[in-house]
Write an enzyme that holds these catalytic residues in place. Sequence first.
Site, short mmCIF file in Angstrom:
data_model
loop_
_atom_site.label_atom_id
_atom_site.label_comp_id
_atom_site.label_asym_id
_atom_site.label_seq_id
_atom_site.Cartn_x
_atom_site.Cartn_y
_atom_site.Cartn_z
N LYS A 93 0.86 -1.19 0.00
CA LYS A 93 0.00 0.00 0.00
C LYS A 93 0.88 1.22 0.00
O LYS A 93 1.81 1.33 0.81
CB LYS A 93 -0.87 0.00 1.28
CG LYS A 93 -1.78 1.21 1.40
CD LYS A 93 -3.05 1.03 0.60
CE LYS A 93 -3.79 2.32 0.34
NZ LYS A 93 -3.36 3.01 -0.90
N GLN A 114 7.21 3.79 3.88
CA GLN A 114 5.78 3.48 3.90
C GLN A 114 5.49 2.23 4.74
O GLN A 114 4.48 2.15 5.43
CB GLN A 114 5.30 3.25 2.45
CG GLN A 114 3.80 3.32 2.30
CD GLN A 114 3.28 4.76 2.20
OE1 GLN A 114 3.84 5.57 1.50
NE2 GLN A 114 2.22 5.07 2.93
N LYS A 129 5.46 1.72 -3.09
CA LYS A 129 5.41 3.05 -3.71
C LYS A 129 5.69 2.90 -5.19
O LYS A 129 6.43 2.01 -5.60
CB LYS A 129 6.49 3.96 -3.10
CG LYS A 129 6.21 5.44 -3.30
CD LYS A 129 5.33 5.97 -2.19
CE LYS A 129 4.93 7.39 -2.38
NZ LYS A 129 4.30 7.92 -1.17
N GLY A 168 -2.49 8.33 -4.37
CA GLY A 168 -1.83 9.52 -4.88
C GLY A 168 -0.56 9.87 -4.11
O GLY A 168 -0.27 9.32 -3.06
N ASP A 169 0.18 10.79 -4.68
CA ASP A 169 1.35 11.40 -4.04
C ASP A 169 1.64 12.63 -4.89
O ASP A 169 0.75 13.12 -5.60
CB ASP A 169 2.53 10.41 -3.99
CG ASP A 169 3.65 10.88 -3.05
OD1 ASP A 169 3.52 10.72 -1.83
OD2 ASP A 169 4.66 11.43 -3.54
N THR A 212 -4.16 13.80 5.04
CA THR A 212 -2.73 13.92 5.36
C THR A 212 -2.46 15.24 6.08
O THR A 212 -1.80 15.27 7.12
CB THR A 212 -1.87 13.82 4.09
OG1 THR A 212 -2.31 12.70 3.32
CG2 THR A 212 -0.41 13.66 4.44
N ASN A 243 -1.71 19.18 -2.12
CA ASN A 243 -2.72 18.54 -1.28
C ASN A 243 -2.38 18.62 0.20
O ASN A 243 -3.21 19.06 1.01
CB ASN A 243 -2.87 17.07 -1.73
CG ASN A 243 -3.76 16.30 -0.79
OD1 ASN A 243 -3.29 15.66 0.15
ND2 ASN A 243 -5.06 16.39 -0.99
N SER A 381 -6.79 6.08 3.67
CA SER A 381 -6.79 5.13 2.54
C SER A 381 -7.18 3.73 3.04
O SER A 381 -7.95 3.02 2.39
CB SER A 381 -5.40 5.05 1.90
OG SER A 381 -5.19 6.11 1.01
P1 NDP Z 1 1.24 17.78 -4.60
O1 NDP Z 1 1.68 17.38 -5.94
O2 NDP Z 1 -0.21 18.01 -4.35
O3 NDP Z 1 2.01 19.10 -4.13
C1 NDP Z 1 3.37 19.13 -4.04
C2 NDP Z 1 3.83 20.51 -3.62
O4 NDP Z 1 5.20 20.48 -3.32
C3 NDP Z 1 3.65 21.54 -4.71
O5 NDP Z 1 3.44 22.80 -4.14
C4 NDP Z 1 5.00 21.46 -5.43
O6 NDP Z 1 5.35 22.64 -6.15
C5 NDP Z 1 5.94 21.27 -4.26
N1 NDP Z 1 7.12 20.53 -4.71
C6 NDP Z 1 7.14 19.27 -5.21
N2 NDP Z 1 8.39 18.93 -5.53
C7 NDP Z 1 9.16 19.98 -5.23
C8 NDP Z 1 10.54 20.23 -5.34
N3 NDP Z 1 11.39 19.30 -5.83
N4 NDP Z 1 10.99 21.44 -4.91
C9 NDP Z 1 10.14 22.38 -4.42
N5 NDP Z 1 8.81 22.19 -4.30
C10 NDP Z 1 8.34 21.01 -4.70
O7 NDP Z 1 1.79 16.66 -3.62
P2 NDP Z 1 1.33 16.29 -2.13
O8 NDP Z 1 0.87 17.50 -1.41
O9 NDP Z 1 0.43 15.12 -2.23
O10 NDP Z 1 2.69 15.76 -1.51
C11 NDP Z 1 3.60 16.61 -0.78
C12 NDP Z 1 4.47 15.77 0.11
O11 NDP Z 1 3.64 15.04 1.04
C13 NDP Z 1 5.31 14.68 -0.59
O12 NDP Z 1 6.51 14.52 0.12
C14 NDP Z 1 4.45 13.43 -0.45
O13 NDP Z 1 5.22 12.26 -0.53
C15 NDP Z 1 3.93 13.65 0.96
N6 NDP Z 1 2.71 12.90 1.30
C16 NDP Z 1 1.59 12.96 0.54
C17 NDP Z 1 0.46 12.27 0.91
C18 NDP Z 1 -0.82 12.36 0.18
O14 NDP Z 1 -1.80 11.79 0.65
N7 NDP Z 1 -0.91 13.08 -0.93
C19 NDP Z 1 0.47 11.39 2.09
C20 NDP Z 1 1.69 11.44 2.86
C21 NDP Z 1 2.76 12.15 2.45
P3 NDP Z 1 5.29 22.61 -7.75
O15 NDP Z 1 3.84 22.53 -8.08
O16 NDP Z 1 5.95 23.88 -8.17
O17 NDP Z 1 6.05 21.40 -8.19
O1 2IT Z 2 3.22 8.88 1.41
C1 2IT Z 2 2.06 8.48 1.62
O2 2IT Z 2 1.73 8.00 2.70
C2 2IT Z 2 1.07 8.64 0.55
N1 2IT Z 2 1.39 9.21 -0.49
C3 2IT Z 2 -0.32 8.11 0.72
C4 2IT Z 2 -0.36 6.63 0.44
C5 2IT Z 2 -1.72 6.01 0.40
O3 2IT Z 2 -1.75 4.83 0.06
O4 2IT Z 2 -2.72 6.66 0.70
#
Ligand code: NDP
Ligand code: 2IT
Length: 448
Positions: A93, A114, A129, A168-169, A212, A243, A381
Amino acid sequence: MAKTDQELQQFMERVRQRNPGEEEFQQAVHEVAATIIPYIDQHPGYKEVNVLERLTEPDRIIIFRVAWEDDKGTVHVNRGYRVQHSNAIGPYKGGIRFHPSVTLSVLKFLAFEQTFKNSLTGLPMGGGKGGSDFDPKGKSDREVMHFCQSFMTELYRYIGHFTDVPAGDIGVGAREISYLFGQYKRISNLFTGVLTGKGLAFGGSLIRTEATGYGAAYFMQDMLRHVGEDIDGKTAIVSGSGNVAQYTIEKVSQLGGKVLTASDSSGFVYDKDGIHGDRLEFLKELKNVKRGRIKAYADEFGVEFYAGKRPWGVPAELAFPAATQNEITAEDAKTLIKNGCRAVSEGANMPTEQDGIDLFLDAKIMFAPSKAANAGGVAVSGLEMTQNSMRLSWSRDELDQRLRKIMADIHEKCVHYGSEGAWCNYLKGANIGGFIKVADAIKSYGVM
Ligand code: NDP
Ligand code: 2IT
């Protein structure tokens, strides 16, 4: 040199040899091994059967070509991956990331993390992942659809609701999950809960979108309450505007905090009045619908935009990195500490470099590592999987309460395994708390 330091060095040497050049993966393993090796020394049952070393080798990795056609008819090729890290305690997952920086090392680190995170939630989920070096930025909906369909046309043979359940991520949100799920359903002729983060019309769960970010704020609330404080009245800085950042900002504001910053890869905005209400709605619309750049927020509200910079220099009591890995360097950590930062809750995965973590711990900052702080997303999830299996859906309130309780339980586990006198080392607590259940299962299965 102390015996455990020597063991750690030897252990990491083997990891480096087996995974040359995979810096992010080595970093994630080191962060875990540094707290688990001393624990294992006191619990030799795990050592005898070499559980930690086995956990540094993913069950399997699938790598495939993804060819797709853009709107002009030009054919492009990207690389697709799924790292199935461990199904010791449940089906694989974990999310899918579409970003040009995606490499095998990045996905191996995320899958490794994860496995421990999912264990901490208390739900029966293994760790995995996947993703691609595809960049959705600037692509039309049609191009993203073509890419997602091509990606799933290969991935579908390796996943399944009892096998591996992606989500998603970075770069993979509601739009992408919909295209991916549609293609899975079409080519497999199965309507199952094979992905999470689905739309509400086709088996998605309420609160998953918020989970998250809300979870990272709840964990911060629990850390502060543990020392007799609260979020109410405190200032906070957040990085990212995707997100996780959006819903961290929303919950911190609802809990009475003032969020001063948000960012994307082009820079950050500093809003002294706090990002909340209509301003937060503007940010969501800007990012989720218009897919615009963060500077538009500064232009709209007449606040400062700092091009090419991260927000860590803005003084605040709370910090929520919510963009990407290694976005807080040792220099940034020093600045945060100097400016009076009290607590960090990692919404992103591994956003703090090892030297930065060491500085936070030395300064006795309340530091919530990602595997604990951002577990709310995968926890909901897991609840989406449960609802899919039962073919029913729970209400928003019920899900929010379950999420709140899961985050509180994770906090409890961290305190249980991480307390050092009155202070809690949440990094140690989360690593040990996540390790035990997976390690016990692996031990029970015998050698495999
Ligand atoms: P999104 O794609 O929704 O947003 C990512 C954000 O981070 C954007 O603002 C993006 O800017 C910025 N970003 C991404 N890469 C870079 C980089 N290399 N340098 C600077 N800014 C960057 O992703 P999420 O919000 O889903 O994910 C954000 C973090 O949270 C990640 O580390 C992800 O693994 C983690 N996460 C996400 C979960 C989820 O449910 N979605 C769960 C747990 C953890 P830009 O648009 O300019 O690229
Ligand atoms: O990093 C994370 O925990 C996620 N991107 C969410 C994973 C999930 O299966 O909901």
